[in-house]
Design a protein around this motif. Sequence first.
Motif, PDB file in Angstrom:
ATOM      1  N   GLU B  79       0.778  -1.235   0.024  1.00  0.00           N
ATOM      2  CA  GLU B  79       0.126   0.078   0.306  1.00  0.00           C
ATOM      3  C   GLU B  79       0.844   1.270   0.073  1.00  0.00           C
ATOM      4  N   SER B  80       1.766   1.328   0.622  1.00  0.00           N
ATOM      5  CA  SER B  80       2.905   2.307   0.769  1.00  0.00           C
ATOM      6  C   SER B  80       3.400   2.824  -0.585  1.00  0.00           C
ATOM      7  N   LYS B  81       3.746   1.465  -1.372  1.00  0.00           N
ATOM      8  CA  LYS B  81       4.456   1.489  -2.630  1.00  0.00           C
ATOM      9  C   LYS B  81       3.334   2.108  -3.767  1.00  0.00           C
ATOM     10  N   VAL B  82       2.208   1.708  -3.642  1.00  0.00           N
ATOM     11  CA  VAL B  82       1.210   2.268  -4.561  1.00  0.00           C
ATOM     12  C   VAL B  82       0.907   3.770  -4.384  1.00  0.00           C
ATOM     13  N   MET B  83       1.029   3.883  -2.894  1.00  0.00           N
ATOM     14  CA  MET B  83       0.449   5.313  -2.680  1.00  0.00           C
ATOM     15  C   MET B  83       1.723   6.355  -3.295  1.00  0.00           C
ATOM     16  N   GLN B  84       2.862   5.921  -3.117  1.00  0.00           N
ATOM     17  CA  GLN B  84       4.092   6.642  -3.772  1.00  0.00           C
ATOM     18  C   GLN B  84       3.855   6.806  -5.332  1.00  0.00           C
ATOM     19  N   GLU B  85       3.371   5.626  -5.840  1.00  0.00           N
ATOM     20  CA  GLU B  85       3.358   5.718  -7.208  1.00  0.00           C
ATOM     21  C   GLU B  85       2.178   6.612  -7.725  1.00  0.00           C
ATOM     22  N   SER B  86       1.155   6.528  -6.877  1.00  0.00           N
ATOM     23  CA  SER B  86       0.097   7.558  -7.138  1.00  0.00           C
ATOM     24  C   SER B  86       0.385   9.036  -7.041  1.00  0.00           C
ATOM     25  N   ILE B  87       1.174   9.325  -6.086  1.00  0.00           N
ATOM     26  CA  ILE B  87       1.611  10.616  -6.221  1.00  0.00           C
ATOM     27  C   ILE B  87       2.319  11.278  -7.104  1.00  0.00           C
ATOM     28  N   ALA B  88       3.503  10.032  -7.818  1.00  0.00           N
ATOM     29  CA  ALA B  88       4.431  10.400  -8.723  1.00  0.00           C
ATOM     30  C   ALA B  88       3.769  10.403 -10.113  1.00  0.00           C
ATOM     31  N   ASP B  89       2.651   9.449 -10.203  1.00  0.00           N
ATOM     32  CA  ASP B  89       1.767   9.495 -11.537  1.00  0.00           C
ATOM     33  C   ASP B  89       1.418  10.735 -11.972  1.00  0.00           C
ATOM     34  N   ILE B 101      10.319   7.266 -10.701  1.00  0.00           N
ATOM     35  CA  ILE B 101       9.817   7.067  -9.257  1.00  0.00           C
ATOM     36  C   ILE B 101       8.554   6.294  -9.347  1.00  0.00           C
ATOM     37  N   ASN B 105       8.323   2.669  -8.044  1.00  0.00           N
ATOM     38  CA  ASN B 105       7.146   2.091  -7.063  1.00  0.00           C
ATOM     39  C   ASN B 105       6.232   0.990  -7.559  1.00  0.00           C
ATOM     40  N   ARG B 106       6.032   0.909  -8.729  1.00  0.00           N
ATOM     41  CA  ARG B 106       5.086   0.093  -9.340  1.00  0.00           C
ATOM     42  C   ARG B 106       5.716  -1.526  -9.156  1.00  0.00           C
TER      43      ARG B 106
END
Lengths: 150, 148
Positions: B79-89, B101, B105-106
Motif C-alpha cells: 500500500e505504501s508503494k502504490v501510494m507513492q506511485e499515485s503521487i508520482a503518477d 519514481i 514504485n510499481r
Amino acid sequence: MEKVEHSPKAMSAIYSNAAKAAEKQMRFEEATLFSDLSAHFDGKSEKKSATSIDEVKPFITEDLTSLYKEAEALALKEGERGVLRCTTWGKKVTAIHKSLLDRYEKQGDALLEGNNVYVCEACGFINVSPAVPQICPICKAPASRFLQIK
Amino acid sequence: MHVARNLALCTKDCLCLFVCPTGATDTETGQIDFAKCLDGCRLCVDACPSNALYIVYDSYPVKPKKHDDVLSALDALLESKVMQESIADSLKEKSLIAKAIALSNRILAEDCARESRYMLPQGEGTKELLRSIKEETPTIVEKLLETL
C-alpha cells in the motif's frame, strides 16, 4: 483463506504482476486479461494531484524506518528467504529514491543534463547516468533489463 | 509442457531444427510452435549450443502459505508503494524523475504482491482474489478462472 482488503491501486499492481508472470509462461491471452484487470483497477484508484515529487518523502521515511524493518524481522523469524530477498532489494531501491530526490531538490533539472534516466525492470533501481548500466548493482540483472525513461 | 525460445540468446546455429521431430522449432517468428511441440521431448533444449531454449510448464506447485504477520507486513509495504506511485503518477507528464519514481514504485509494489500471495497467476491466492471481484468484472474473471 482470510479476507484481505487491498486498495484499487494495490489491486492494479497485483494484476500487473500476474500479467508479467503469465507472459513469462507464454500465456499471452491470460497476460492480456490480467493487464485489462490492472487497467480497470488503476482507473478506479484515487487520483492524486501532487505539486511536488517531494510529497513521497514521508512515505519513503516510513518505509525505511519502519515498514521494511518490520517485514525483514518477520522474514528472518519465519525463515522466509524470498521475503528477505524482497525487503533487501526494496530497502536499497527505496534508499536510492531518497538520495535521488534529495539531489533533485538541490539541483533541479540540472541533475539530468547530459544524463539519461534508467529503471531496472527486475528490482526498480533508478540510475541517472549517460549510459545504461551493464549490470544492476542491486539485483545483478543485465543491461537488457533496464528501461530508459523518456 | 512445451519449449520456448529466448530470442535474445539464440545464435541461429539451428541445431534445434535438426533434432526436432515435428518441425515446431522452425517458424517464421523464431518462436516455437507450441501446438506442434511434443510434451516433455526436450531434444532441442539439450541440443542448443546457446542455452536459448527452455521448458514452459503447464502446471505449477502449490506454494506453502506464509505466516499471517509476514503477509500483513508485505500488504502494508504494498500500500505504501502504490501510494507513492499515485503521487508520482500525477507529476509524470512534467518530470522524468517523477515518471521513474512511479515505475520504480510499481515494480516494488509488484514484488510485495509476488512474495505475499500472488506469485503465480494460477496460484490459489490469485484465484481467490479473482473470485472476490467476480461481480465487478464478470467476463474477464470467468475467462481467467476457466483457462488458468
